[in-house]
Scaffold this motif. Structure first.
Motif, PDB file in Angstrom:
ATOM      1  N   LEU A 213       2.541  48.827 -35.967  1.00 56.74           N
ATOM      2  CA  LEU A 213       3.330  47.637 -36.302  1.00 56.74           C
ATOM      3  C   LEU A 213       4.420  47.894 -37.332  1.00 56.74           C
ATOM      4  O   LEU A 213       5.140  46.966 -37.709  1.00 56.74           O
ATOM      5  CB  LEU A 213       2.401  46.525 -36.808  1.00 56.74           C
ATOM      6  CG  LEU A 213       1.468  45.935 -35.752  1.00 56.74           C
ATOM      7  CD1 LEU A 213       0.486  44.963 -36.384  1.00 56.74           C
ATOM      8  CD2 LEU A 213       2.263  45.226 -34.656  1.00 56.74           C
ATOM      9  N   THR A 214       4.555  49.126 -37.816  1.00 58.03           N
ATOM     10  CA  THR A 214       5.584  49.411 -38.816  1.00 58.03           C
ATOM     11  C   THR A 214       6.533  50.533 -38.413  1.00 58.03           C
ATOM     12  O   THR A 214       7.424  50.904 -39.186  1.00 58.03           O
ATOM     13  CB  THR A 214       4.942  49.810 -40.166  1.00 58.03           C
ATOM     14  OG1 THR A 214       4.195  51.024 -39.982  1.00 58.03           O
ATOM     15  CG2 THR A 214       4.032  48.711 -40.686  1.00 58.03           C
TER      16      THR A 214
ATOM     17  N   GLN B 151       4.350  44.824 -41.602  1.00 59.07           N
ATOM     18  CA  GLN B 151       3.991  44.787 -40.185  1.00 59.07           C
ATOM     19  C   GLN B 151       4.801  43.720 -39.457  1.00 59.07           C
ATOM     20  O   GLN B 151       4.889  42.577 -39.927  1.00 59.07           O
ATOM     21  CB  GLN B 151       2.492  44.503 -40.044  1.00 59.07           C
ATOM     22  CG  GLN B 151       1.618  45.633 -40.570  1.00 59.07           C
ATOM     23  CD  GLN B 151       0.139  45.380 -40.323  1.00 59.07           C
ATOM     24  OE1 GLN B 151      -0.283  44.256 -40.082  1.00 59.07           O
ATOM     25  NE2 GLN B 151      -0.648  46.446 -40.359  1.00 59.07           N
TER      26      GLN B 151
END
Lengths: 115, 114
Positions: A73-74, A28
């Motif tokens: 977040l990735t 992340q």
């Protein structure tokens, strides 16, 4: 370190069409960046993509031409819209690593040729 | 506006030679400087990162120095090998940049001949 993958690795597209490039990170990260590298040139930042907010574009780049999504977040996507031969470039996704050293990591790039 | 320049633009050396790549930047208000390697048609591999408070960093045969006050960095490659052939890019992260933007130099294209 961060491991970044991009899809597709390369593509040949027709003028006037659009291509969406995907970027996946193995951890992340708060900020993801999209860069362009035109043939024989160095890298230029297109935009910064933060999760949960609108992307921030650099001078000379606009959202209508390069819409960006950052759903979590990735992961992020960059779309190159209404392509012309001038859009032929390598597009690279980048993230800043965790920790005090803040090493910046880059994906393998997407090589785009527009005919 | 930060400008980063790399000299020379291209360099060809015989295997085994020690060599120095140069990077200069116009605004000394930097957070850090990073050296990357790029193989043809590929992405960037981070080699070394130097924080603004540091003078040098070493990794194997590579040594990078930073003189922030004069706006210069050098990448020293010892005992060069054909596998070192690639384009080397330096990039600075300026304190005054919003969003942690890196400003890249034009790169030095290195060829090490067997």
């Amino acid at each position: 370190s961060a491991v970044i993958s991009q899809k597709p690795s390369r593509d040949i597209c027709q003028r006037g069409t659009s291509l969406t490039i995907q970027c996946q990170v193995d951890s992340q990260v708060t900020m993801m960046f999209w860069y362009r590298q035109q043939p024989g040139q160095s890298l230029t930042l297109i935009a910064t993509a933060n999760q949960g907010s609108e992307a921030t574009y650099e001078s000379g780049f606009v959202i209508d031409k390069f819409p960006i999504s950052r759903p979590n977040l990735t992961f992020s996507t960059l779309t190159v819209s209404n392509m012309s031969p001038e859009d032929s470039s390598i597009y690279l996704c980048s993230v800043v690593g965790q920790g005090a050293r803040e090493t910046q990591y880059f994906g393998p790039g997407t090589r785009l040729l527009v005919l | 506006k930060q400008e980063v320049t790399q000299i020379p633009a291209a360099l060809s050396v015989p295997e085994g030679e020690n060599l120095v790549l140069n990077c200069s930047f116009t605004d000394s208000a930097i957070y850090n400087l990073q050296w990357f390697r790029q193989d043809p048609g590929k992405g960037l591999t981070s080699l070394l990162l130097i924080q603004s408070s540091q003078r040098e960093q070493t990794s194997g045969r590579l040594n990078a120095s930073l003189d922030k006050s004069s706006g210069r960095s050098t990448l020293y490659i010892a005992a060069s090998q054909p596998g070192d052939s690639a384009t080397y890019l330096c990039a600075v992260k300026g304190i005054n940049n919003a969003g942690n933007m890196l400003t890249f130099g034009g790169g030095t294209r290195l060829m090490v001949k067997p």
